[in-house]
Design an enzyme around this catalytic site. Sequence first.
Site, short mmCIF file in Angstrom:
data_model
loop_
_atom_site.label_atom_id
_atom_site.label_comp_id
_atom_site.label_asym_id
_atom_site.label_seq_id
_atom_site.Cartn_x
_atom_site.Cartn_y
_atom_site.Cartn_z
N ASP A 28 0.89 -1.29 -0.14
CA ASP A 28 -0.07 -0.06 0.09
C ASP A 28 0.94 1.16 0.09
O ASP A 28 2.18 1.16 0.27
CB ASP A 28 -0.75 -0.04 1.52
CG ASP A 28 -1.55 1.09 1.40
OD1 ASP A 28 -2.14 1.58 0.51
OD2 ASP A 28 -1.78 1.77 2.56
N ARG A 65 -0.71 15.11 -2.32
CA ARG A 65 -2.15 14.72 -2.59
C ARG A 65 -3.06 15.85 -2.61
O ARG A 65 -3.12 16.84 -1.69
CB ARG A 65 -2.61 13.85 -1.27
CG ARG A 65 -1.87 12.49 -0.75
CD ARG A 65 -2.07 12.28 0.39
NE ARG A 65 -3.18 11.76 1.15
CZ ARG A 65 -3.78 10.66 0.92
NH1 ARG A 65 -2.99 9.70 0.69
NH2 ARG A 65 -4.87 10.11 1.33
N GLY A 105 -4.50 3.58 -3.38
CA GLY A 105 -6.07 4.36 -3.86
C GLY A 105 -5.82 5.67 -4.42
O GLY A 105 -6.84 6.43 -4.86
N ASP A 106 -4.65 6.06 -4.56
CA ASP A 106 -4.12 7.49 -4.90
C ASP A 106 -4.32 7.53 -6.32
O ASP A 106 -4.34 6.66 -6.97
CB ASP A 106 -2.98 8.16 -4.40
CG ASP A 106 -2.98 9.22 -3.39
OD1 ASP A 106 -3.95 10.04 -3.76
OD2 ASP A 106 -2.23 9.30 -2.55
N LYS A 117 -7.35 -4.95 -4.79
CA LYS A 117 -5.83 -5.30 -4.12
C LYS A 117 -5.77 -6.92 -3.80
O LYS A 117 -4.90 -7.38 -4.07
CB LYS A 117 -5.91 -4.55 -2.78
CG LYS A 117 -5.57 -2.99 -3.17
CD LYS A 117 -5.37 -2.33 -1.73
CE LYS A 117 -5.13 -0.94 -1.82
NZ LYS A 117 -4.65 -0.14 -0.59
N ASP A 156 -1.55 -0.60 5.86
CA ASP A 156 -1.63 0.04 7.17
C ASP A 156 -3.04 0.04 7.65
O ASP A 156 -3.50 0.37 8.80
CB ASP A 156 -0.95 1.23 7.43
CG ASP A 156 -1.48 2.20 6.72
OD1 ASP A 156 -1.98 2.21 5.72
OD2 ASP A 156 -1.61 3.26 7.22
N ASP A 179 -6.45 -2.34 3.49
CA ASP A 179 -5.88 -3.38 3.13
C ASP A 179 -5.91 -4.52 3.69
O ASP A 179 -5.03 -5.63 3.42
CB ASP A 179 -4.20 -2.90 3.57
CG ASP A 179 -3.93 -1.51 2.99
OD1 ASP A 179 -4.18 -1.37 1.65
OD2 ASP A 179 -3.42 -0.61 3.58
#
Lengths: 346, 1002
Positions: B380, B556, B637-638, B733, B752, B756
């Site tokens: 991740d 971000r 997810g970014d 994922k 984390d 995930d």
Amino acid sequence: HSCPMVLRIAELTSFGAGASASTHQPNSKFTQQELPACKPILTPKWVISVFLLVGVIFVPIGVASLLASNKVVEIVDRYDDACVPSNVTNKLAYIQNSTISKTCRRTLKVPKDMKQPIFVYYQLNNFYQNHRRYVKSRNDQQLRDASKANETTLCDPEKTRDGMAIVPCGLIAWSTFNDTYTFQHNTNNLSIDKTDISWKSDRDHKFGSDVFPKNFQKGPLIGGKTLNESIPLSEQEDLIVWMRTAALPTFRKLYGRIYVDLKENDTITVTLDNNYNTYSFDGKKSLVLSTSTWLGGKNDFLGLAYLTVGGLCFFLAFAFTLLYLIKPRKLGDNNYLSWNRNSAGH
Amino acid sequence: MKRFVYINDESYQNDYCDNQISNTKYTLWNFLPKNLWEQFRRFMNQYFLLIACLQLWSLITPVNPASTWGPLIVIFAVSATKEAWDDYNRYISDKQANEKKVWIVKNGARKHIQAQDIRVGNIVWIRENEEVPCDLVLTGTSEPQGICHVETAALDGEIDLKTRVIPTTCIGLDSEQLHKIKGVIECPIPDKDIRRFDANIRLFPPFIDNDICPLTINNTLLQSCYLRNTEWACGVAVYTGNETKLGMSRGVPEPKLTAMDAMIDKLTGAIFLFQLAVVVVLGSAGNVWKDTEARKQWYVKYDDDEPWYQILVIPLRFELLCSIMIPISIKVSLDFVKSMYAKFIDWDEEIYDQETDTPAHAANTAISEDLGQVEYILTDKTGTLTENKMIFRRCCIAGTLYGNESGDALKDIELLNAVADNSPHVIKFLTVMALCNTVIPIKSPSGTISYKAQSQDEDALVNAASNLHVVLVSKNGNNAAEIHFNRRVIQYEILDILEFTSDRKRMSIVISDSQSGKIFLLSKGADEAILPLAYCGQQIKTFVDAVDKYAQLGLRTLCLGWRELSLEEYLEWSRLFKEANSALVDREWKVAEVCQKLEHTLDILGISAIEDRLQDGVPETIEILRQSGINFWMLTGDKQSTAIQIALLCNLISSEPKGQLLYINGKTEDEVARSLERVLLTMRITSSEPKELAFVVDGWALEIILTRYKEAFTELAVLSKTAICCRVTPSQKAQLVKLLKSCDYRTLAIGDGGNDVRMIQQAHIGVGISGREGLQAARAADYSIGKFRFLKRLILVHGRYSYNRTAFLSQYSFYKSLLICFIQILFSFVSGIAGTSLFNSVSLMAYNVFYTSIPVLTTVLDKDLSEKTVTQNPEILLYCQAGRLLNPSTFAGWFGRSLYHAIVVFLITIHAYANEKSEMEELSMVALSGSIWLQAFVVTLEMSSFTFLQFLAIWGNFAAFYVINLCISTIPTAGMYTIMFRLCRQPSYWITMLVSITIMFF
């Protein structure tokens, strides 16, 4: 002496407090996998020295063993064929016929001087005392204890005779070897000592002095030796010797000892009763007279094994030394690592 | 499938189970049968039981049955005791929870009862800091606004406080009324989804109206949560006992099996087949020999006519003789060393995180070897590679970029001036930053305000706004919010919250200004979720450029917008929203659709850029792990550009000349297919070049690929060492992990956050970082660590050592069992193939369980290379990955070694102890001691480093062998009475031993 004690308690409590304050374990060499360790690396020098050392130790031992073995004087006389009259065609019928006298006379020549005590063995070949069915067919409790005379479990198929327990029961006792030998040295009688041929521990603890043979060898088929019912088992030494079963199909068992020195070229005449049946299964019977050394009887094997191993070690040490001199390799050189070699090859 | 809960109505209460929690696996009565049944599900145990049963037949058993029953019972007893102890502890904690006193309402009066007697429909009262005993629907709290705070750490690991509100229909009930309340709650049957509760409540007259009121997860108090900062709360029990959300989600996760375990099982199977072959061959040979030879041997006295089963006797004897080929001790030994590996991880100081006081923890003690065999790491990004410490760095408001020079917008004079000047755009922007979130401000007695936020981004925004003098001061439940701006107090009423979901990728709130009464919609979200909603004619190019620019810096971005709503529009929409919210079916989807009806023609205010710093040591760790041959996939997810920037920063990919990035994108199936084809082609062509190729794919394309073009993608996955997947959902994922697993790769997933968890559970090894997003990932994981950089040590040191040690231990276990078995087989050739055992029962049992098991256990301390050497030459891990230390050919080596050693020991023994020395007991002890000597030297030779413990175990065990046998030799009734004393006096015995061990040189 109280002072250090107080200190130690204080240490312990502070240690405990420290541990509880943080959830973390106090570290030690063990928990960190860092116990001091010696890490021997097999460097060429080490390997060569070890081989040399082994060679140096082994060759003398080998020589000593061979010398000991060669010092043993041994007379082996196979008599099973010779003791059947030549006109007999059916040897099995001959040996099973109890009416015929099977006395046989053998003459042995002493090849070298033999120092007393001389051990007299009988040797059987192709006789499977270690057969699963045979080796288990005995009952140790019965042999030891007079009160357990009726205890015959495991003794199949020699358990009872006419509903009475056989003592000693089982196939081993039933098939006890029953050839007998008497010796004449030149023309004199040669006395053979048949005491103390079994293990003392067996006589004292395995075979009871108040256990007497009962119902033994009373069946239609006589196996081997018949036992005198008035002598306790602990004194039936031939039986005790026989019941120490052999692990291999070729074995020798002690018959007696001769406490006379024999000279080279002496002749010994053996009068034997050829009773024991080895004819049904091509077994061989031999009479063995042998002296003994610190290593036991005649056996070249250990000596040869040591010389071979020692020789091989010397050879390897030599070969490695050559290799090391011709093509030395630097210790810990990263270029030998497989991935480094591969990338160099590209 | 619904459940109707009648509040406070005794007549319905028995429809559902009571609140007795039971986590126990067994009861007192079913423990023995159930535990035995579980244990006998394992093939090995069935095998040993069969052998033990066969041994009861005295005709065929070569040894005393105790030699198998003893160890078998010990092994069973040990694991049964362990299970029983665990279960007892569970029982005790259940009992405590069940017998805890709680207040419930019965017949209109409060009663103190045990927690286990709570029934569905009861009203339960909880005080501050008490644990919630079952799943409740909130009906009243001490706070006038009808809210309460709960800590859900035990449920999802998130440490922030969550606000729970009472349903609107219950607002305003006083505690007197709450005792008498009647009504019905319509809710789904119990499930384990802790984020959803689609239900509704209707109160019966005379309590207010009989309107149906929707309920969500925000109206519930779930079992195991704690009530915080609220004096009391009460609620209706809807799910009780093991039917609560927590109880339903407890299930035993599927046990993970390491590659080594699978290999050991396979090899065990092979040995079993070999054993059967031996049995068949020797069994028939034995029968033939018996008929041709043994019948002539009168002293064996075979009957001429035997029962038919006699033909089975010899094969079965051989089966029993050979049964020791499969070592009974291997399971216990492996369990022991595996738990030691786990302990070493727990204890390791170097992977202990000082900063957060978190030690590494191995929750799954059985899979440490797999760490050394990892081929793919799926990681991740946020919180794993980065610190997840969000800091507001830059922003773009109405076309002006702030924070460009200093890199910190909060120190940008221009922005500060704009705030001071009341620039309307900036004020709007900051208001959205401060209000459009679910943050809870908490005022400490000293007057300072701290924020409790579920999302780190929101936390950063609110804090930044407060630094820029737009301070969110208080927020009461879901209605009132107060903002301080330049000493002015502005009151807002929060009308609705349009929550964030990963599909919508945005959130909005509807507020009304208490002064002017105007209604506004405030939105924030990902750029592609917000920018398309801009009103016609707004210039969004500057924003798009800004987003690109920020993304390239690895920041971000969030896009902020707002719109003024007319009262009519809001009321109309509000009705729809309420309806959707009380839907029992497809609620999430319906809500999303209604939200979309409001979120349009936004006035885009600007872009915020938040920095998420890389964790310490991340680039080095990735560098070293890649050197050791591990491939990295980054799943985030970014958005794409941010992901690529982070990937560059942390060495995951190299920039242009050295590396090349291949993009798979497209909106339609065809586009994606073409793109995939193109990338695949490039990969094939350039795979021989020393160029680092990586592909990038986004969630949308991935969805199409995973449903349509799985084969092509699988090929790509095999070719590509690095991949970046952005905008992926948690289930994608997990799918990617599954895909790599299906290609027979060992995968490690590290993450984390809650998103995930599925990936972590799916992968061969799941590693959780106990980070700021709570402990959810760390709880689900097999290993939890404090920082990403500890992964290096976990894999290179712990994983590698574990692999090496287990490889040696398992093969050695087979080696020593085979050795003794081969000696038995060889002996059968000189004992008439009748299945005689050379060794006695005691020796056989002690050999397997004791003499040969203890020294080898110290392999847990063995280190073939120092930790430093391994980290300096990470390529060494290739040996573990490729399974070079445990595979059929190494096993064949050990097999051959045992055969060779057996032959040599046997030949030396029977030649050295021939003729007058060939007494059974003596010869057996000579062969046994020969094997023991050999064992000690083989273990010594195979170990690389020796601590005093190893020294003690090997030579102590060696000495123990002699002490034990000398002791047994003093027992007159024992078969080997005096044997050991006799042997030790013979020079030939020692000479035989010495030559036996030298054979290991050759």
